[in-house]
Design a protein around this motif. Structure first.
Motif, PDB file in Angstrom:
ATOM      1  N   ARG A   2     209.329  16.518  62.136  1.00 18.46           N
ATOM      2  CA  ARG A   2     210.174  15.661  61.165  1.00 18.46           C
ATOM      3  C   ARG A   2     209.881  14.383  61.034  1.00 18.46           C
ATOM      4  O   ARG A   2     210.028  13.710  62.560  1.00 18.46           O
ATOM      5  CB  ARG A   2     211.660  16.245  61.260  1.00 18.46           C
ATOM      6  N   GLU A  27     208.298  17.111  56.358  1.00 20.98           N
ATOM      7  CA  GLU A  27     208.410  17.948  57.481  1.00 20.98           C
ATOM      8  C   GLU A  27     206.937  18.833  57.499  1.00 20.98           C
ATOM      9  O   GLU A  27     206.579  19.199  56.444  1.00 20.98           O
ATOM     10  CB  GLU A  27     209.532  19.002  57.340  1.00 20.98           C
ATOM     11  N   ARG A  30     204.604  17.545  54.962  1.00 21.25           N
ATOM     12  CA  ARG A  30     205.035  17.394  53.497  1.00 21.25           C
ATOM     13  C   ARG A  30     206.159  16.771  52.980  1.00 21.25           C
ATOM     14  O   ARG A  30     206.943  16.702  54.033  1.00 21.25           O
ATOM     15  CB  ARG A  30     204.919  18.727  52.816  1.00 21.25           C
ATOM     16  N   ALA A  32     209.772  16.719  52.315  1.00 20.16           N
ATOM     17  CA  ALA A  32     210.866  17.908  52.434  1.00 20.16           C
ATOM     18  C   ALA A  32     211.866  17.256  51.424  1.00 20.16           C
ATOM     19  O   ALA A  32     212.749  18.299  51.004  1.00 20.16           O
ATOM     20  CB  ALA A  32     211.057  18.028  53.629  1.00 20.16           C
ATOM     21  N   ILE A 337     208.959  16.983  45.944  1.00 15.62           N
ATOM     22  CA  ILE A 337     209.023  18.234  47.122  1.00 15.62           C
ATOM     23  C   ILE A 337     208.022  19.057  47.349  1.00 15.62           C
ATOM     24  O   ILE A 337     207.528  19.498  46.267  1.00 15.62           O
ATOM     25  CB  ILE A 337     210.352  18.824  46.877  1.00 15.62           C
ATOM     26  N   GLY A 338     207.372  19.146  48.299  1.00 14.56           N
ATOM     27  CA  GLY A 338     206.261  19.968  48.711  1.00 14.56           C
ATOM     28  C   GLY A 338     204.803  19.329  48.689  1.00 14.56           C
ATOM     29  O   GLY A 338     203.893  19.867  49.036  1.00 14.56           O
TER      30      GLY A 338
END
Length: 410
Positions: A2, A27, A30, A32, A337-338
């Motif tokens: 992280r 995280e 990617r 998060a 996100i992702g």
């Protein structure tokens, strides 16, 4: 693993360009979360105070192998480029020349915040040349789509066996594309073979496109032959009629414009405005440092200047990030996100950026340069920290390669 990028002024590009004082949580490589006051417990903290945080640039057209030929094709047209670059030294490249050119070129990209590059590699003298190019990309830490193709001087089809062999390699950061010569320069039978190869392997196509004596309307030719594809990235297209640009839009494909090189080599008037009017998605490329600067900041300024009132600074920034990601089909180019955590931090306190926080987007597009790039992450991992690349560029090897290539060219 992280990581929290904390306390920065964050510019995101999707679904529209926004500027916020928020944190970015990464995280396992990617994105998060993006928001204020994100919990940093157990995470590595990157202090982004007085920094501008934004997605890494996506360069959708570049010939990395030409790094050792920097500046040799500035004062001339396309014919001179063919003579001084593709001919002469281009015919004498050894695998070690490809390796050092690709490595230093990829590191130059990362140094200036380009985290993804479409490497159009048409110097495939042997399997060793191709391996040298891909090995260098992997060593650099950049994300890349390697376009495998033949030199236009040969006028042949893409080597299917050679490309299949490369596909046996596995890499989290390197993808592949068919780098076809295209309908403007080779017979339709050769074009059919390249498109069939791409279909067979499930790969995108990257191709230089223009109106030529051989193919005055190359997009209509492709359409009539049933070969227009959404996963095609056309490059340039400056002299295409508007009707051809509309056919590209209808096919769902996109165009990479390289305005600095297009202007220097006399490829035609700036095309980005006409592409927009036709509804064609636009991304940006450097093309070749033999003819122009190798950083995306220079390209963005050129697009903004040539576009006059056609594009806003925010739209140009999207062309350099989000649009490039979409053109290559990669989850990068924004802080969604992702997405892969490919991003950069600029020092907002640097002299050339000072006083620009009332409009950070316009300031980045008009005033920033690679020297402002302090930190670069690819997949959440640092490739540049505290203003220094973590991989030392082999400049002595590049100088030796340039000396060999230029000596043989004299």
């Amino acid at each position: 693993m992280r990581t929290v990028v904390q306390g920065g002024l964050v510019i995101d590009t999707a679904p529209e360009v926004t500027v916020r004082e928020v944190d970015v949580l990464i995280e396992d490589g990617r994105i998060a979360a993006v928001g204020p006051g994100l919990a940093a417990e157990g995470a590595e903290v990157i202090d982004a105070t007085d920094r501008i945080v934004l997605p890494g640039f996506v360069d959708t057209h570049r010939h990395l192998w030409q790094t050792a030929l920097r500046g040799i094709a500035v004062d001339g047209d396309l014919g001179m480029y063919f003579e001084r670059v593709l001919g002469g030294p281009g015919t004498r490249y050894r695998p070690e020349d490809v390796a050092v050119g690709n490595l230093v070129g990829a590191l130059e990209c990362l140094d200036g915040g380009i985290t993804t590059v479409q490497d159009y590699s048409h110097v495939q003298g042997s399997a060793e040349h191709a391996d040298a190019a891909v090995d260098a990309l992997e060593r650099s830490g950049i994300r890349a789509v390697f376009g495998f193709g033949p030199t236009p001087l040969g006028g042949g089809a893409v080597d299917g066996a050679g490309l299949r062999r490369l596909l046996g390699r596995t890499s989290d950061r390197i993808g592949f594309a068919v780098a076809a010569i295209g309908p403007a320069y080779v017979p339709l039978e050769t074009v059919r073979a390249d498109w069939a190869l791409a279909d067979e392997l499930g790969l995108p196509i990257v191709v230089h496109i223009s109106s030529s004596e051989l193919a005055p309307t190359p997009i209509a030719m492709l359409r009539d032959a049933g070969m227009t594809r959404a996963n095609t990235l056309y490059v340039h297209g400056n002299n295409l009629p508007d009707a051809e640009l509309k056919l590209i839009a209808e096919s769902g494909a996109s165009v990479s414009v390289t305005p600095l090189v297009e202007a220097r080599l006399g490829l035609g008037t700036a095309v980005a405005g006409r592409l927009r009017a036709a509804g064609v998605p636009i991304s940006l490329g450097i093309d070749t440092v033999a003819s122009a600067a190798g950083d995306m900041f220079s390209v963005m300024r050129e697009v903004l200047a040539l576009g006059h009132d056609t594009f806003t600074a925010a739209e140009v920034l999207q062309q350099a990030t989000l649009n490039g990601a979409q053109a290559l089909g990669l989850p990068v180019g924004s802080l969604a996100i992702g997405n892969e955590a490919d991003l950069m931090l600029l020092r907002a306190s640097d002299l050339n950026l000072a006083g620009g926080l009332h409009d950070p987007v316009a300031t980045v597009v008009t005033s920033a340069h690679p020297g402002n790039v302090e930190t670069v992450l690819v997949g959440g991992s640092p490739v540049k920290q505290n203003g220094r690349l973590l991989t030392t560029p082999p400049l002595a090897d590049l100088s030796a390669s340039a000396a060999y290539l230029h000596a043989r060219n004299d």
